[in-house]
Write a protein that holds these residues in place. Sequence first.
Motif, PDB file in Angstrom:
ATOM      1  N   PRO A 182     -19.591  36.843  54.981  1.00 43.20           N
ATOM      2  CA  PRO A 182     -20.715  36.418  54.149  1.00 43.20           C
ATOM      3  C   PRO A 182     -21.862  35.903  55.018  1.00 43.20           C
ATOM      4  O   PRO A 182     -21.659  35.035  55.868  1.00 43.20           O
ATOM      5  CB  PRO A 182     -20.119  35.291  53.301  1.00 43.20           C
ATOM      6  N   VAL A 183     -23.043  36.473  54.838  1.00 40.01           N
ATOM      7  CA  VAL A 183     -24.204  36.072  55.646  1.00 40.01           C
ATOM      8  C   VAL A 183     -24.887  34.915  54.925  1.00 40.01           C
ATOM      9  O   VAL A 183     -25.761  35.112  54.085  1.00 40.01           O
ATOM     10  CB  VAL A 183     -25.174  37.248  55.859  1.00 40.01           C
ATOM     11  N   GLU A 184     -24.471  33.701  55.237  1.00 41.17           N
ATOM     12  CA  GLU A 184     -25.023  32.519  54.578  1.00 41.17           C
ATOM     13  C   GLU A 184     -26.412  32.195  55.121  1.00 41.17           C
ATOM     14  O   GLU A 184     -27.245  31.613  54.420  1.00 41.17           O
ATOM     15  CB  GLU A 184     -24.089  31.330  54.794  1.00 41.17           C
ATOM     16  N   ALA A 185     -26.662  32.563  56.373  1.00 46.81           N
ATOM     17  CA  ALA A 185     -27.957  32.311  57.017  1.00 46.81           C
ATOM     18  C   ALA A 185     -28.173  33.383  58.074  1.00 46.81           C
ATOM     19  O   ALA A 185     -27.251  34.106  58.453  1.00 46.81           O
ATOM     20  CB  ALA A 185     -27.986  30.921  57.648  1.00 46.81           C
ATOM     21  N   THR A 186     -29.389  33.478  58.578  1.00 44.63           N
ATOM     22  CA  THR A 186     -29.872  34.455  59.556  1.00 44.63           C
ATOM     23  C   THR A 186     -30.108  35.800  58.869  1.00 44.63           C
ATOM     24  O   THR A 186     -29.864  35.957  57.670  1.00 44.63           O
ATOM     25  CB  THR A 186     -28.923  34.664  60.761  1.00 44.63           C
ATOM     26  N   TYR A 187     -30.568  36.762  59.647  1.00 41.98           N
ATOM     27  CA  TYR A 187     -30.720  38.133  59.145  1.00 41.98           C
ATOM     28  C   TYR A 187     -29.808  39.063  59.948  1.00 41.98           C
ATOM     29  O   TYR A 187     -30.125  40.226  60.188  1.00 41.98           O
ATOM     30  CB  TYR A 187     -32.183  38.586  59.255  1.00 41.98           C
ATOM     31  N   LEU A 188     -28.637  38.516  60.333  1.00 44.86           N
ATOM     32  CA  LEU A 188     -27.697  39.221  61.183  1.00 44.86           C
ATOM     33  C   LEU A 188     -26.345  39.335  60.484  1.00 44.86           C
ATOM     34  O   LEU A 188     -25.783  38.321  60.057  1.00 44.86           O
ATOM     35  CB  LEU A 188     -27.526  38.477  62.513  1.00 44.86           C
ATOM     36  N   ALA A 189     -25.842  40.548  60.348  1.00 44.62           N
ATOM     37  CA  ALA A 189     -24.562  40.780  59.689  1.00 44.62           C
ATOM     38  C   ALA A 189     -23.500  41.098  60.735  1.00 44.62           C
ATOM     39  O   ALA A 189     -23.708  41.958  61.603  1.00 44.62           O
ATOM     40  CB  ALA A 189     -24.680  41.932  58.697  1.00 44.62           C
ATOM     41  N   TRP A 190     -22.347  40.422  60.626  1.00 47.14           N
ATOM     42  CA  TRP A 190     -21.235  40.582  61.565  1.00 47.14           C
ATOM     43  C   TRP A 190     -20.189  41.447  60.881  1.00 47.14           C
ATOM     44  O   TRP A 190     -19.493  41.001  59.974  1.00 47.14           O
ATOM     45  CB  TRP A 190     -20.706  39.206  61.932  1.00 47.14           C
ATOM     46  N   ILE A 191     -20.083  42.700  61.305  1.00 49.83           N
ATOM     47  CA  ILE A 191     -19.302  43.705  60.591  1.00 49.83           C
ATOM     48  C   ILE A 191     -18.006  44.001  61.345  1.00 49.83           C
ATOM     49  O   ILE A 191     -18.020  44.343  62.532  1.00 49.83           O
ATOM     50  CB  ILE A 191     -20.119  45.001  60.407  1.00 49.83           C
ATOM     51  N   ASP A 192     -16.911  43.881  60.640  1.00 53.57           N
ATOM     52  CA  ASP A 192     -15.569  44.084  61.198  1.00 53.57           C
ATOM     53  C   ASP A 192     -15.168  45.550  60.997  1.00 53.57           C
ATOM     54  O   ASP A 192     -15.045  46.031  59.875  1.00 53.57           O
ATOM     55  CB  ASP A 192     -14.588  43.154  60.476  1.00 53.57           C
ATOM     56  N   LEU A 193     -14.946  46.249  62.125  1.00 57.71           N
ATOM     57  CA  LEU A 193     -14.555  47.664  62.086  1.00 57.71           C
ATOM     58  C   LEU A 193     -13.128  47.887  62.572  1.00 57.71           C
ATOM     59  O   LEU A 193     -12.716  49.018  62.779  1.00 57.71           O
ATOM     60  CB  LEU A 193     -15.502  48.478  62.984  1.00 57.71           C
ATOM     61  N   ARG A 194     -12.376  46.808  62.771  1.00 54.15           N
ATOM     62  CA  ARG A 194     -11.069  46.939  63.411  1.00 54.15           C
ATOM     63  C   ARG A 194     -10.128  47.848  62.624  1.00 54.15           C
ATOM     64  O   ARG A 194      -9.339  48.598  63.212  1.00 54.15           O
ATOM     65  CB  ARG A 194     -10.451  45.561  63.622  1.00 54.15           C
ATOM     66  N   GLU A 195     -10.216  47.802  61.310  1.00 55.83           N
ATOM     67  CA  GLU A 195      -9.331  48.637  60.491  1.00 55.83           C
ATOM     68  C   GLU A 195      -9.635  50.124  60.662  1.00 55.83           C
ATOM     69  O   GLU A 195      -8.762  50.969  60.485  1.00 55.83           O
ATOM     70  CB  GLU A 195      -9.471  48.235  59.019  1.00 55.83           C
ATOM     71  N   ARG A 196     -10.885  50.427  61.034  1.00 57.19           N
ATOM     72  CA  ARG A 196     -11.261  51.827  61.222  1.00 57.19           C
ATOM     73  C   ARG A 196     -10.758  52.384  62.549  1.00 57.19           C
ATOM     74  O   ARG A 196     -10.734  53.610  62.740  1.00 57.19           O
ATOM     75  CB  ARG A 196     -12.779  51.979  61.147  1.00 57.19           C
ATOM     76  N   GLY A 197     -10.405  51.508  63.489  1.00 55.26           N
ATOM     77  CA  GLY A 197      -9.882  51.973  64.769  1.00 55.26           C
ATOM     78  C   GLY A 197     -10.903  52.695  65.631  1.00 55.26           C
ATOM     79  O   GLY A 197     -10.539  53.554  66.454  1.00 55.26           O
ATOM     80  N   ILE A 198     -12.171  52.381  65.468  1.00 55.92           N
ATOM     81  CA  ILE A 198     -13.219  52.998  66.283  1.00 55.92           C
ATOM     82  C   ILE A 198     -13.201  52.347  67.664  1.00 55.92           C
ATOM     83  O   ILE A 198     -13.415  51.144  67.794  1.00 55.92           O
ATOM     84  CB  ILE A 198     -14.599  52.831  65.616  1.00 55.92           C
ATOM     85  N   GLU A 199     -12.945  53.134  68.686  1.00 56.47           N
ATOM     86  CA  GLU A 199     -12.694  52.577  70.010  1.00 56.47           C
ATOM     87  C   GLU A 199     -13.940  51.931  70.618  1.00 56.47           C
ATOM     88  O   GLU A 199     -13.869  50.849  71.201  1.00 56.47           O
ATOM     89  CB  GLU A 199     -12.164  53.668  70.938  1.00 56.47           C
ATOM     90  N   ARG A 200     -15.079  52.567  70.500  1.00 51.10           N
ATOM     91  CA  ARG A 200     -16.327  52.046  71.078  1.00 51.10           C
ATOM     92  C   ARG A 200     -17.393  52.042  69.978  1.00 51.10           C
ATOM     93  O   ARG A 200     -18.223  52.948  69.902  1.00 51.10           O
ATOM     94  CB  ARG A 200     -16.762  52.893  72.267  1.00 51.10           C
ATOM     95  N   PRO A 201     -17.392  51.028  69.130  1.00 51.98           N
ATOM     96  CA  PRO A 201     -18.258  51.030  67.949  1.00 51.98           C
ATOM     97  C   PRO A 201     -19.748  51.170  68.256  1.00 51.98           C
ATOM     98  O   PRO A 201     -20.470  51.885  67.551  1.00 51.98           O
ATOM     99  CB  PRO A 201     -17.953  49.682  67.291  1.00 51.98           C
ATOM    100  N   GLN A 202     -20.220  50.484  69.284  1.00 47.54           N
ATOM    101  CA  GLN A 202     -21.645  50.544  69.590  1.00 47.54           C
ATOM    102  C   GLN A 202     -22.073  51.976  69.918  1.00 47.54           C
ATOM    103  O   GLN A 202     -23.057  52.487  69.366  1.00 47.54           O
ATOM    104  CB  GLN A 202     -21.971  49.616  70.756  1.00 47.54           C
TER     105      GLN A 202
END
Length: 382
Positions: A317-337
């Motif tokens: 939940p983005v309570e403040a800022t304009y930055l979202a922290w997205i969890d991709l661990r379940e997708r198993g993407i090795e190098r998300p960036q």
Amino acid sequence: MTASFQFDFDTVTDRHASSSLKWDHYKDQDILPMWVADMDFASPPAVLAALHERVQHGVFGYTLAPDSLLEAVLVHLEQQYSWQVQPEWLVWLPGLVSGLNAVCRGVAGAGEEVITFTPIYPPFMSAPELMGRKTVRVPLAENGQRWTMDLEALAAAITPQTKLLLLCSPHNPVGRVWSRDELLGLGELACKHDLIICSDEIHADLVLDTDKKHLPLASLDPEISRRTITLQAPSKTYNIPGLGCSYAVVSEPALRLRLQRGMEGIVPHVNALGYVAAEAAYRHGEPWRQALISYLRANRELLMHFIDGIPGLVVSPVEATYLAWIDLRERGIERPQQFFEQAGVGLSGGRSFDLPGFVRLNFGCPRLLLEKALARMERVLR
């Protein structure tokens, strides 16, 4: 116009020819930059007008912080947070990162420990090392989709060599607005172990949740105040980071002197236009800020709706800022960036925040750009 008042946040400004760090990072590539915490909105009209007026003066020598700016800052802190600050408590800095480094240099001795919660904005981890100190990382606790301070783990990690605690409030990247109980618990721990706290509160004016309010740590208790250095700036809120004007609030004279000694020889003065922009933002920028908050909330809703529709993606939940922290661990993407860069979207990789498997997305942009970026992400995630 979708923004309230008379302000336009929908117009897309072409930043390609402006030597933008954010946009030139992917120069000559079809990649939308949603990484560094730099919004794609023009600064408030009042700020632009004040800068034009100052440029007309034509002389840009070494400049002191004007008394009128000090007054504007003190009024802002009292009106927004009921925090009564004295003028002599302010120490001017050209930026948050230089402030973090100066604090590490001035507060902790060579080889001593600086402790912080992770994931965290990368300079929190690099500043101690650059100053010849040791960084100690304590993971935040994951309670469902909400991140909390693990004060037990923090206490267990403190040693006699630990001298300084670096706090991010509101937190970048997890978007938390820390509660009074959390902050008081942290302050109590610092008092017990005789730690100095450096509290980065640069996103304080960007609280998006209507039921939450930023609480300056140093405003909660006199003893906590005496051991706290608060870093603040108008840069994130009013999109003027390139003008380099920040400040520290330090009520304890001896601690203030330690910060100033840490700055000696390495931290330059704030420039003339930075002071001008800061004063205009604090004096005249509130209607614009309110319109910005409204726009960011709508962007947040668009992003949350997108995340909800993609299996295996979770966002805090983005309570403040304009930055979202997205969890991709379940997708198993090795190098998300790199994965998203190949899809045409430039995000910040979680590894640099000390937590692989995540990405940070900056939604401080015209909605058209956000929609375009999300469409590109959806194509490779479906």
